[in-house]
Design an enzyme around this catalytic site. Structure first.
Site, PDB file in Angstrom:
ATOM      1  N   ALA A  18       0.866  -1.183   0.000  1.00  0.00           N
ATOM      2  CA  ALA A  18       0.000   0.000   0.000  1.00  0.00           C
ATOM      3  C   ALA A  18       0.901   1.231   0.000  1.00  0.00           C
ATOM      4  CB  ALA A  18      -0.885  -0.009   1.243  1.00  0.00           C
ATOM      5  N   GLY A  20       0.441  -5.233   0.567  1.00  0.00           N
ATOM      6  CA  GLY A  20      -0.729  -5.232  -0.314  1.00  0.00           C
ATOM      7  C   GLY A  20      -0.413  -5.813  -1.680  1.00  0.00           C
ATOM      8  N   GLU A  51      -0.773  -9.466  -1.176  1.00  0.00           N
ATOM      9  CA  GLU A  51      -2.218  -9.689  -0.981  1.00  0.00           C
ATOM     10  C   GLU A  51      -2.955  -9.622  -2.316  1.00  0.00           C
ATOM     11  OE1 GLU A  51      -2.341  -6.685   2.177  1.00  0.00           O
ATOM     12  OE2 GLU A  51      -3.387  -8.169   3.392  1.00  0.00           O
ATOM     13  N   GLU A  79       4.241  -5.811   6.929  1.00  0.00           N
ATOM     14  CA  GLU A  79       3.463  -4.790   7.628  1.00  0.00           C
ATOM     15  C   GLU A  79       3.868  -4.625   9.092  1.00  0.00           C
ATOM     16  OE1 GLU A  79       2.359  -6.913   5.459  1.00  0.00           O
ATOM     17  OE2 GLU A  79       0.701  -6.128   4.270  1.00  0.00           O
TER      18      GLU A  79
HETATM   19  N1  T1G Z   1       4.664   3.410  -0.185  1.00  0.00           N
HETATM   20  C1  T1G Z   1       5.146   4.588  -0.613  1.00  0.00           C
HETATM   21  N2  T1G Z   1       6.435   4.798  -1.006  1.00  0.00           N
HETATM   22  C2  T1G Z   1       7.268   3.735  -0.924  1.00  0.00           C
HETATM   23  C3  T1G Z   1       6.831   2.466  -0.466  1.00  0.00           C
HETATM   24  C4  T1G Z   1       5.468   2.325  -0.095  1.00  0.00           C
HETATM   25  N3  T1G Z   1       4.969   1.155   0.316  1.00  0.00           N
HETATM   26  N4  T1G Z   1       7.909   1.626  -0.499  1.00  0.00           N
HETATM   27  C5  T1G Z   1       8.954   2.348  -0.956  1.00  0.00           C
HETATM   28  N5  T1G Z   1       8.572   3.609  -1.213  1.00  0.00           N
HETATM   29  C6  T1G Z   1       9.422   4.683  -1.752  1.00  0.00           C
HETATM   30  C7  T1G Z   1      10.544   5.049  -0.814  1.00  0.00           C
HETATM   31  O1  T1G Z   1      10.084   6.001   0.128  1.00  0.00           O
HETATM   32  C8  T1G Z   1      11.556   5.637  -1.776  1.00  0.00           C
HETATM   33  O2  T1G Z   1      11.103   6.937  -2.107  1.00  0.00           O
HETATM   34  C9  T1G Z   1      11.388   4.778  -3.027  1.00  0.00           C
HETATM   35  O3  T1G Z   1      10.075   4.182  -2.913  1.00  0.00           O
HETATM   36  C10 T1G Z   1      12.423   3.681  -3.131  1.00  0.00           C
HETATM   37  O4  T1G Z   1      12.375   2.956  -1.907  1.00  0.00           O
HETATM   38  C11 T1G Z   1      -2.738  -3.235   2.864  1.00  0.00           C
HETATM   39  C12 T1G Z   1      -1.257  -1.702   4.496  1.00  0.00           C
HETATM   40  C13 T1G Z   1      10.159  -1.902  -1.906  1.00  0.00           C
HETATM   41  C14 T1G Z   1      12.047  -3.187  -0.853  1.00  0.00           C
HETATM   42  O5  T1G Z   1       6.450  -2.159   3.818  1.00  0.00           O
HETATM   43  O6  T1G Z   1      10.622  -2.314   1.727  1.00  0.00           O
HETATM   44  O7  T1G Z   1       0.898  -2.895   2.172  1.00  0.00           O
HETATM   45  O8  T1G Z   1      13.094   8.222  -1.225  1.00  0.00           O
HETATM   46  O9  T1G Z   1      14.712   3.551  -1.201  1.00  0.00           O
HETATM   47  O10 T1G Z   1      15.967   0.059  -1.258  1.00  0.00           O
HETATM   48  O11 T1G Z   1      -1.699  -4.962   4.015  1.00  0.00           O
HETATM   49  O12 T1G Z   1      11.143   0.398  -0.408  1.00  0.00           O
HETATM   50  O13 T1G Z   1      12.966   7.551  -3.661  1.00  0.00           O
HETATM   51  O14 T1G Z   1      11.382   9.287  -2.755  1.00  0.00           O
HETATM   52  O15 T1G Z   1      13.406   1.694  -0.041  1.00  0.00           O
HETATM   53  O16 T1G Z   1      15.095  -0.536  -3.594  1.00  0.00           O
HETATM   54  C15 T1G Z   1       3.919  -2.774   2.952  1.00  0.00           C
HETATM   55  C16 T1G Z   1       8.232  -0.884   2.009  1.00  0.00           C
HETATM   56  C17 T1G Z   1       3.210  -1.461   3.078  1.00  0.00           C
HETATM   57  C18 T1G Z   1       7.421  -2.131   1.655  1.00  0.00           C
HETATM   58  C19 T1G Z   1      12.497  -1.139  -2.237  1.00  0.00           C
HETATM   59  N6  T1G Z   1       5.088  -2.618   2.107  1.00  0.00           N
HETATM   60  N7  T1G Z   1       9.252  -0.608   1.026  1.00  0.00           N
HETATM   61  O17 T1G Z   1      13.696  -0.909  -1.543  1.00  0.00           O
HETATM   62  O18 T1G Z   1      14.221   1.422  -2.431  1.00  0.00           O
HETATM   63  S1  T1G Z   1       1.822  -1.565   4.167  1.00  0.00           S
HETATM   64  C20 T1G Z   1       6.281  -2.296   2.637  1.00  0.00           C
HETATM   65  C21 T1G Z   1      10.401  -1.362   1.000  1.00  0.00           C
HETATM   66  C22 T1G Z   1       0.707  -2.531   3.303  1.00  0.00           C
HETATM   67  C23 T1G Z   1      -1.392  -3.818   3.227  1.00  0.00           C
HETATM   68  C24 T1G Z   1      -0.532  -2.911   4.053  1.00  0.00           C
HETATM   69  C25 T1G Z   1      11.437  -0.917   0.000  1.00  0.00           C
HETATM   70  C26 T1G Z   1      11.504  -1.799  -1.247  1.00  0.00           C
HETATM   71  P1  T1G Z   1      12.214   8.079  -2.454  1.00  0.00           P
HETATM   72  P2  T1G Z   1      13.749   2.429  -1.295  1.00  0.00           P
HETATM   73  P3  T1G Z   1      14.855  -0.019  -2.236  1.00  0.00           P
END
Ligand code: T1G
Length: 652
Positions: free
Chosen positions: A61, A100, A103, A123
């Site tokens: 998400a 998500g 999911e 999450e």
């Molecule tokens: N939402 C918004 N921005 C995100 C994002 C996200 N989920 N994940 C990464 N970014 C942005 C980050 O801020 C950065 O921005 C750029 O992408 C590159 O990220 C319903 C509610 C995917 C493994 O927890 O683990 O789903 O600084 O520097 O090292 O059940 O990002 O370039 O402007 O980290 O290659 C669950 C979190 C959400 C994944 C990539 N998902 N992200 O790593 O690049 S909750 C997560 C990561 C959810 C559902 C629930 C990593 C990555 P900027 P980066 P990277």
């Protein structure tokens, strides 16, 4: 366009293109909703392939939307509609299918992944649990104890492991999209499998596996609530019917999303990424790096060499003689072997890293190096001699970096011909594992050197934080401050085990005295002796640590420090240390008082924040968020508080 559709024969290929990580933003959810409607209505479409442009499948998400009011279609409803689609949907996964994103893949009828893909439900690392059906659908596809580890542990798994567990149907051998389309074409020739939500929960592999996983997760959680909530959600999935379990999951998710811990974990997630701005300088691009030299093959030097090898660099390790070089080579090879055993490296990658590594006793071996990092003995003259010899041996544009943890890098740079190419790269031990890297800029460093250092850190997948030169930079400066405060409390009335217990209760993995016993009391003793001549005699000084060291009690490695250690390494309060502390209070005429856990933490947190304020005032730290990033990643300040500065803001 966030979502587009192209026909490949009778297969509709739905492509999500929402950089940087295809997070399920409102626009993306709307696009998916329209694509579902369009492909369902269109009789020419017999099946659908869902895949993503760019570097990854949906990575979750959109975390940036969490603070804003939710906008329909919300993800759970959209996923339920896809799951009920009359035509088969195939998820084509590359990069990371997370949260998500996974999911979404779970409501597709089939899942095919690229061999390098990772799949996870992280999450809990954001203070949440999956909120779009993950806790209910996953245990209907893989064994619930494996689902529990994935959801409560939050760690992504590799595609091969996902295939073993039954999470995906196939790993693509060639072009992922082509093979996904073939899978979709096959799917049109057989009945569509029942939706996960209509299937029973699978059997737990064994109750013991489940119970031990739950115990480990609870112990690991310390003070974080989301892993415990994940266990509750999985138990609901096991005992409730699917619709009831989905409703329970959603309620728990919404409650967590409003929690302080979720806000704090989102803060630190973005703060860690924003720290890289410290290396973004307008109009300046990083220089090329391919050959890295490391001088000194001790623990730190070997760890730095491994970190560079794991990032794909060619590395030359320099030692002063053959014996030391052999020892350094052994350290590097054994660490690489451990990385192979831990699955951090595949067999082929391991081979490449070993081929990329050479060792020498001559600086001529690094004459073409782009960056050379010295990790020799922590003595100013030794480092200046090494850097001076290096400067004569390398190219004029090569960068010279020091791994010093507290010496004045301005003094080192001033001793060289090209001070603008000198910078501090302060790694934390073990250097190939610890994520934090303090990039210490001197008064004379040029912008390209700084930008290149940050690019180097990103390639090593480090969390780079910019610091200016100052005693202990950011991490060690703050740690020295709260260590002093803890020592004052020893004289005032507390025992080391009281203070360590209070710190563990707050959420630190180790208390300050346990940590010092582990690291070795002689390290800080050497620093105190180095600074003794210039120490401010008006400042309160506690002799307890010095007296322990003078008696040869250096901590765990000598069997006694603040604690006594049994042969099997178990720590217990030391009667000798208790007696020493009581005698010190008496010698200084201090009437000892009881200090509560709360009072201990008030003093420690207060000291951390006052030292942080000084670092900001002196310009050594760039911003308060950087200090949160340092404290969470250097010393295990509990991540679910957001770090000392964010935590303080919440208490005001
Ligand atoms: N939402 C918004 N921005 C995100 C994002 C996200 N989920 N994940 C990464 N970014 C942005 C980050 O801020 C950065 O921005 C750029 O992408 C590159 O990220 C319903 C509610 C995917 C493994 O927890 O683990 O789903 O600084 O520097 O090292 O059940 O990002 O370039 O402007 O980290 O290659 C669950 C979190 C959400 C994944 C990539 N998902 N992200 O790593 O690049 S909750 C997560 C990561 C959810 C559902 C629930 C990593 C990555 P900027 P980066 P990277």
């Amino acid at each position: 366009m966030a979502v587009s559709i192209q026909m490949r024969g009778q297969i509709a290929v739905v492509t999500i293109d929402n950089p940087p990580v295809n997070a399920t933003s409102h626009a993306e959810r709307l696009g998916l909703h329209n694509a579902l409607h369009q492909t369902t209505q269109d009789e020419a479409v017999k099946a659908v392939v869902l895949h993503c442009a760019g570097r990854t499948f949906i990575a979750g998400a959109d975390i940036t939307e969490f603070g804003a009011p939710p906008k329909d279609p919300n993800l759970p409803d959209l996923l339920a509609q896809i799951e009920a689609a009359p035509k088969p949907w195939v998820a084509a996964i590359h990069g990371t299918a997370l949260g998500g994103g996974l999911e979404t893949a779970l409501v597709c009828h089939y899942r095919i992944a690229d061999g390098a893909a990772k799949l996870g439900l992280p999450e809990v690392t954001l203070g949440l649990i999956p909120g779009a059906g993950g806790t209910v659908r996953l245990p209907r596809l893989i064994a619930p104890d494996h689902a529990l580890e994935m959801i409560a542990g939050g760690k992504p798994i590799a595609a091969a492991h996902a295939l073993d567990l039954g999470l995906i149907d196939k790993i693509a051998q060639g072009n992922l999209l082509d093979e996904a389309i073939s899978l979709a074409e096959e799917a049109t020739k057989r009945p569509t499998p029942p939706a996960l939500i209509e299937r029973p929960v699978l059997a737990v592999t064994s109750q013991d596996t489940w119970d031990s996983a739950a115990r480990k997760i609870t112990a690991r959680a310390r003070g974080q609530t989301s892993p415990i909530a994940a266990i509750t959600a999985l138990k609901n999935a096991l005992k409730l019917d699917a619709p009831t379990a989905l409703a329970a999951e959603r309620a728990l998710f919404l409650e967590l999303r409003e929690s302080d811990q979720c806000k704090a974990l989102r803060h630190i997630f973005f703060a860690e990424r924003a720290a890289a701005q410290g290396g973004k300088i307008k109009g300046v691009t990083a220089g090329p790096l391919s050959h890295i030299g490391v001088v000194g093959g001790g623990t730190m030097g070997a760890g730095i060499a491994v970190a560079c090898l794991l990032a794909g660099y060619r590395v030359t390790l320099i030692e002063r003689n053959t014996e030391a070089a052999d020892a350094g080579r052994d350290r590097v090879h054994s660490t690489l072997d451990q990385s192979l055993k831990r699955g951090v490296l595949t067999g082929v990658a391991h081979l490449h890293t070993v081929e990329n590594f050479q060792i020498s006793t001559s600086y001529s071996a690094i004459s073409d190096a782009d960056l050379v990092i010295e990790a020799v003995f922590e003595d100013m003259q030794v480092k200046i001699d090494v850097l001076t010899a290096l400067e004569a041996a390398v190219r004029p544009d090569a960068i010279l970096a020091t791994n010093t943890s507290y010496l004045d890098i301005n003094v080192m740079a001033a001793a060289l011909m090209r001070p603008s190419r000198v910078i501090g790269l302060h790694f934390f031990s073990p250097a190939h594992i610890m994520k934090l890297l303090e990039i210490v800029v001197t008064d004379s460093v040029d912008d390209q050197t700084t930008a290149t250092a940050f690019a180097f850190a990103m390639r090593l997948k480090k969390i780079a934080v910019r610091a200016k030169v100052g005693e202990g930079f950011i991490a060690n400066r703050i740690m020295s401050a709260y260590r002093r405060e803890a020592e004052y409390m020893l004289e005032d009335g507390a025992m080391p085990w009281d203070i360590d217990t209070a710190m563990r209760e707050f959420g630190f993995p180790l208390g300050i005295f346990e940590m010092q016993d582990l690291a070795g009391l002689d390290i800080s003793w050497a620093m105190r002796k180095r600074l003794n001549a210039t120490r401010d005699r008006t400042q309160r000084y506690v002799d307890i640590g010095d007296k322990l060291c003078e008696a040869g009690h250096f901590g765990r490695k000598t069997g006694r420090g603040y604690y006594d250690y049994s042969d099997n390494g178990n720590a217990r309060p030391s009667a000798g240390t208790r007696a020493l502390i009581m005698a010190e209070s008496q010698r200084k005429g201090i009437t000892r008082v009881q200090i509560s856990d709360k009072a201990i933490m008030v003093r420690i947190l207060g000291r951390i924040r006052s030292e942080a304020a000084m670092l900001l005032y002196e310009g050594i730290a760039r911003c308060a968020d950087d200090i949160d990033v340092v404290m969470v990643n250097a010393f295990g300040f509990p991540r679910w508080t957001g770090g000392p500065m964010f935590h303080a803001s919440g208490q005001d």
